[in-house]
Design a protein around this motif. Structure first.
Motif, PDB file in Angstrom:
ATOM      1  N   ILE A 134       0.837  -1.204   0.000  1.00 52.26           N
ATOM      2  CA  ILE A 134       0.000   0.000   0.000  1.00 52.26           C
ATOM      3  C   ILE A 134       0.874   1.256   0.000  1.00 52.26           C
ATOM      4  O   ILE A 134       1.851   1.341   0.735  1.00 52.26           O
ATOM      5  CB  ILE A 134      -0.895   0.051   1.252  1.00 52.26           C
ATOM      6  CG1 ILE A 134      -1.720  -1.229   1.379  1.00 52.26           C
ATOM      7  CG2 ILE A 134      -1.800   1.272   1.230  1.00 52.26           C
ATOM      8  CD1 ILE A 134      -2.479  -1.315   2.696  1.00 52.26           C
ATOM      9  N   VAL A 136       0.337   5.366   0.569  1.00 54.06           N
ATOM     10  CA  VAL A 136      -0.597   6.415   0.950  1.00 54.06           C
ATOM     11  C   VAL A 136       0.091   7.756   0.730  1.00 54.06           C
ATOM     12  O   VAL A 136       1.109   8.038   1.344  1.00 54.06           O
ATOM     13  CB  VAL A 136      -1.012   6.282   2.435  1.00 54.06           C
ATOM     14  CG1 VAL A 136      -1.974   7.391   2.817  1.00 54.06           C
ATOM     15  CG2 VAL A 136      -1.627   4.921   2.708  1.00 54.06           C
ATOM     16  N   VAL A 143      -4.344   6.773  -2.822  1.00 55.15           N
ATOM     17  CA  VAL A 143      -3.885   5.493  -2.304  1.00 55.15           C
ATOM     18  C   VAL A 143      -3.682   4.542  -3.475  1.00 55.15           C
ATOM     19  O   VAL A 143      -4.473   4.529  -4.419  1.00 55.15           O
ATOM     20  CB  VAL A 143      -4.929   4.890  -1.333  1.00 55.15           C
ATOM     21  CG1 VAL A 143      -4.605   3.437  -1.006  1.00 55.15           C
ATOM     22  CG2 VAL A 143      -4.994   5.707  -0.052  1.00 55.15           C
ATOM     23  N   GLU A 156     -12.646   7.187   4.414  1.00 53.53           N
ATOM     24  CA  GLU A 156     -11.838   5.970   4.285  1.00 53.53           C
ATOM     25  C   GLU A 156     -10.362   6.326   4.130  1.00 53.53           C
ATOM     26  O   GLU A 156      -9.493   5.677   4.696  1.00 53.53           O
ATOM     27  CB  GLU A 156     -12.304   5.155   3.067  1.00 53.53           C
ATOM     28  CG  GLU A 156     -13.641   4.462   3.274  1.00 53.53           C
ATOM     29  CD  GLU A 156     -14.277   4.023   1.962  1.00 53.53           C
ATOM     30  OE1 GLU A 156     -15.358   3.426   2.020  1.00 53.53           O
ATOM     31  OE2 GLU A 156     -13.704   4.297   0.879  1.00 53.53           O
ATOM     32  N   LEU A 160      -7.390   5.184   6.675  1.00 51.76           N
ATOM     33  CA  LEU A 160      -6.233   4.415   6.223  1.00 51.76           C
ATOM     34  C   LEU A 160      -4.934   5.176   6.520  1.00 51.76           C
ATOM     35  O   LEU A 160      -3.947   4.597   6.987  1.00 51.76           O
ATOM     36  CB  LEU A 160      -6.341   4.115   4.723  1.00 51.76           C
ATOM     37  CG  LEU A 160      -5.179   3.296   4.143  1.00 51.76           C
ATOM     38  CD1 LEU A 160      -5.100   1.922   4.801  1.00 51.76           C
ATOM     39  CD2 LEU A 160      -5.321   3.143   2.625  1.00 51.76           C
ATOM     40  N   ALA A 164      -1.843   3.951   8.746  1.00 55.57           N
ATOM     41  CA  ALA A 164      -0.560   3.795   8.047  1.00 55.57           C
ATOM     42  C   ALA A 164       0.563   4.563   8.726  1.00 55.57           C
ATOM     43  O   ALA A 164       1.734   4.272   8.517  1.00 55.57           O
ATOM     44  CB  ALA A 164      -0.697   4.253   6.592  1.00 55.57           C
ATOM     45  N   LEU A 199     -13.201  -0.414   3.584  1.00 55.03           N
ATOM     46  CA  LEU A 199     -11.787  -0.206   3.262  1.00 55.03           C
ATOM     47  C   LEU A 199     -11.111  -1.528   2.921  1.00 55.03           C
ATOM     48  O   LEU A 199     -10.364  -1.636   1.943  1.00 55.03           O
ATOM     49  CB  LEU A 199     -11.118   0.445   4.474  1.00 55.03           C
ATOM     50  CG  LEU A 199      -9.752   1.104   4.318  1.00 55.03           C
ATOM     51  CD1 LEU A 199      -9.709   2.033   3.114  1.00 55.03           C
ATOM     52  CD2 LEU A 199      -9.419   1.878   5.597  1.00 55.03           C
ATOM     53  N   ARG A 200     -11.402  -2.559   3.708  1.00 54.99           N
ATOM     54  CA  ARG A 200     -10.832  -3.883   3.436  1.00 54.99           C
ATOM     55  C   ARG A 200     -11.229  -4.372   2.056  1.00 54.99           C
ATOM     56  O   ARG A 200     -10.421  -4.911   1.308  1.00 54.99           O
ATOM     57  CB  ARG A 200     -11.348  -4.890   4.464  1.00 54.99           C
ATOM     58  CG  ARG A 200     -10.665  -4.803   5.806  1.00 54.99           C
ATOM     59  CD  ARG A 200     -11.381  -5.702   6.786  1.00 54.99           C
ATOM     60  NE  ARG A 200     -10.622  -5.904   8.000  1.00 54.99           N
ATOM     61  CZ  ARG A 200     -11.173  -6.330   9.124  1.00 54.99           C
ATOM     62  NH1 ARG A 200     -12.471  -6.564   9.181  1.00 54.99           N
ATOM     63  NH2 ARG A 200     -10.432  -6.507  10.194  1.00 54.99           N
ATOM     64  N   LEU A 203      -9.338  -2.392  -0.660  1.00 55.74           N
ATOM     65  CA  LEU A 203      -7.915  -2.724  -0.738  1.00 55.74           C
ATOM     66  C   LEU A 203      -7.720  -4.115  -1.346  1.00 55.74           C
ATOM     67  O   LEU A 203      -6.642  -4.441  -1.840  1.00 55.74           O
ATOM     68  CB  LEU A 203      -7.259  -2.672   0.645  1.00 55.74           C
ATOM     69  CG  LEU A 203      -7.169  -1.286   1.301  1.00 55.74           C
ATOM     70  CD1 LEU A 203      -6.605  -1.402   2.714  1.00 55.74           C
ATOM     71  CD2 LEU A 203      -6.335  -0.327   0.464  1.00 55.74           C
ATOM     72  N   ILE A 209      -5.965  -5.213   7.281  1.00 54.35           N
ATOM     73  CA  ILE A 209      -6.440  -4.463   8.445  1.00 54.35           C
ATOM     74  C   ILE A 209      -6.937  -5.464   9.476  1.00 54.35           C
ATOM     75  O   ILE A 209      -7.961  -6.111   9.295  1.00 54.35           O
ATOM     76  CB  ILE A 209      -7.553  -3.467   8.076  1.00 54.35           C
ATOM     77  CG1 ILE A 209      -7.027  -2.469   7.045  1.00 54.35           C
ATOM     78  CG2 ILE A 209      -8.025  -2.719   9.329  1.00 54.35           C
ATOM     79  CD1 ILE A 209      -8.080  -1.480   6.574  1.00 54.35           C
ATOM     80  N   LEU A 219      -2.926  -1.808  10.938  1.00 57.10           N
ATOM     81  CA  LEU A 219      -2.552  -2.114   9.564  1.00 57.10           C
ATOM     82  C   LEU A 219      -1.311  -2.995   9.630  1.00 57.10           C
ATOM     83  O   LEU A 219      -0.323  -2.632  10.265  1.00 57.10           O
ATOM     84  CB  LEU A 219      -2.248  -0.812   8.821  1.00 57.10           C
ATOM     85  CG  LEU A 219      -2.044  -0.898   7.320  1.00 57.10           C
ATOM     86  CD1 LEU A 219      -3.301  -1.403   6.626  1.00 57.10           C
ATOM     87  CD2 LEU A 219      -1.679   0.476   6.765  1.00 57.10           C
TER      88      LEU A 219
END
Ligand code: CA
Length: 242
Positions: A134, A136, A143, A156, A160, A164, A199-200, A203, A209, A219
């Motif tokens: 990932i 960010v 992202v 979101e 994240l 992060a 979010l999960r 991604l 997560i 995370l």
């Protein structure tokens, strides 16, 4: 331009955590362990994080001496056990302080706030944070996973980015709701679970997560066993005895 931070800390474990955390968050940290080195190094950086309990000089004295020759922002980090007077501290030239033990997220928030104020404008360039696959980018608010952009809602994204900033570290539910939502947010805690679930899904890797039962979320930097490195397999390398 990356923000250069002089970390003045004589406790190696705290120093390591701060330095690696700052580096991961796109800062350029330099570590020193004494007041003398702090005074010498303060002119070459954009910001100083100063431990009060140093082996050679008292932290407030260090603060004063730096201030005599430079206007570099100083954030003092002080243990609760160290008798400290915030008035004396601010009078000796500190811009802000954090009380130990502090979280990395808190320190970074203070650094950003102080750096922003001293720059007199929107926050200076913050390098993207990488956690596993990932990336960010807080400046662009974007992202990516494995280089592919992922579309997130504003909340979101904030969630994240918050996680992060300290990969592997558990963020408490109450802290997330306070910091990502609103200090006066009294809505249902279910909202957080809904956002985590979404979010999960976006991604594409729910396991990134991790829920920590009864506490919050974190995370995970290297989830699962999908690292095809050489491995540290203890059994595979026989000792090379002549
Ligand atoms: Ca100390």
């Amino acid at each position: 331009m990356v923000v250069r931070v002089l970390v003045v800390e004589d406790d190696p474990s705290i120093a390591d955590a701060i330095v690696s955390g700052l580096r991961r968050n796109g800062f350029d940290p330099t570590l020193v362990g004494t007041g003398a080195d702090a005074i010498a190094g303060a002119s070459d950086v954009d910001l100083v994080v100063l431990d009060l309990g140093l082996p050679d000089l008292d932290g407030t004295e260090v603060c004063r001496r730096i201030r005599e020759r430079s206007s570099v922002p100083i954030i003092v980090a002080s243990a609760r056990s160290e008798e400290f007077d915030r008035v004396v501290l601010l009078e000796s030239g500190a811009d802000d302080y954090v009380v130990k033990p502090f979280g990395l997220r808190e320190l970074i928030a203070r650094i950003r706030a102080v750096a922003r104020r001293s720059a007199g404008g929107p926050t200076s360039e913050v390098a993207p944070i990488s956690v596993g696959a990932i990336t960010v980018d807080e400046r662009r608010r974007s992202v990516a996973v494995d280089g592919e952009d992922v579309q997130l809602t504003a909340r979101e994204f904030d969630l994240l980015a918050y996680l992060a900033r300290d990969p592997g570290g558990v963020a408490r539910r109450s802290d997330i709701l306070h910091d990502v939502w609103d200090p006066n947010w009294f809505g249902s805690a279910k909202t957080l679970d809904v956002h985590v679930a979404s979010l999960r899904r976006k991604l594409g890797h729910p396991e990134w997560i991790e829920a920590v039962r009864g506490v919050g979320f974190r995370l995970v930097e290297h989830p699962g066993g999908d690292r095809s490195g050489p491995g540290d397999g203890a059994a595979t390398s026989p000792p090379s005895d002549p």
